[in-house]
Design a protein around this motif. Structure first.
Motif, PDB file in Angstrom:
ATOM      1  N   CYS A  26      -4.424  -5.163  -3.162  1.00 29.98           N
ATOM      2  CA  CYS A  26      -3.839  -3.818  -3.123  1.00 29.98           C
ATOM      3  C   CYS A  26      -2.491  -3.881  -2.432  1.00 29.98           C
ATOM      4  O   CYS A  26      -2.372  -4.365  -1.311  1.00 29.98           O
ATOM      5  CB  CYS A  26      -4.760  -2.846  -2.399  1.00 29.98           C
ATOM      6  SG  CYS A  26      -4.093  -1.168  -2.383  1.00 29.98           S
ATOM      7  N   CYS A  28      -0.543  -1.182  -1.823  1.00 26.78           N
ATOM      8  CA  CYS A  28      -0.117   0.157  -1.392  1.00 26.78           C
ATOM      9  C   CYS A  28       0.499   0.129   0.009  1.00 26.78           C
ATOM     10  O   CYS A  28       0.256  -0.773   0.806  1.00 26.78           O
ATOM     11  CB  CYS A  28      -1.270   1.149  -1.472  1.00 26.78           C
ATOM     12  SG  CYS A  28      -2.386   1.147  -0.066  1.00 26.78           S
ATOM     13  N   CYS A  31      -1.902  -0.142   2.976  1.00 25.53           N
ATOM     14  CA  CYS A  31      -2.423  -1.482   3.224  1.00 25.53           C
ATOM     15  C   CYS A  31      -1.400  -2.362   3.928  1.00 25.53           C
ATOM     16  O   CYS A  31      -1.759  -3.259   4.689  1.00 25.53           O
ATOM     17  CB  CYS A  31      -2.876  -2.138   1.918  1.00 25.53           C
ATOM     18  SG  CYS A  31      -4.481  -1.555   1.347  1.00 25.53           S
TER      19      CYS A  31
END
Ligand SMILES: [Zn+2]
Ligand SMILES: [Zn+2]
Length: 133
Positions: A26, A28, A31
């Motif tokens: 991930c 994002c 994160c």
């Protein structure tokens, strides 16, 4: 597949016995805070096969979000163990770095590439998604 893991200092230990549902990286922005800047490498397992076998992790969920994830972490060394997400009911999301054998991880998809940084690596041919699949 049975897997064990825990935090950096060993105060928190867990076991997962269910089949891995997904293996994801991930990218994002959220994160990036949690990892220190890299994509977050996670495996998703059934919640009913997952249990903490030593120590009780601390939990954190942001109160300013409508449907926050709950983050589990060691309150001694700070290692993030994983999360439960309202978007993945019945599942536990484990951070690959806390597995006793992180080499079992093989990414199946890269998600939230809309937030990807130029220094994030995505393996060639890996399915990528701007947000969630
Ligand atoms: Zn610890
Ligand atoms: Zn993320």
């Amino acid at each position: 597949m049975s897997m064990t893991g825990g935090c950096y200092c060993g105060a928190v230990r867990y076991e997962s016995t269910g089949d891995v549902q997904n293996s994801i990286q991930c990218h994002c922005r959220e994160c990036q805070y949690i990892t220190g800047g890299s994509p977050n490498l996670i495996i998703i397992v059934p919640e009913n096969g997952f249990s903490f076998t030593k120590g009780g992790p601390s939990k954190f969920a942001r109160s300013d979000l409508e449907t926050p994830v709950t983050r589990f972490f060691c309150n001694k060394c700070g290692t993030g163990i994983g999360t439960k997400s309202p978007a993945r009911q019945g599942s536990m999301i484990i951070k690959v770095g806390t597995l006793d054998d992180p080499s079992v991880f093989k990414s199946q998809a890269a998600i939230f590439t809309k937030d990807k940084q130029s220094y994030h690596h995505i393996e060639e041919g890996l399915p990528t998604f701007e947000k969630r699949p």
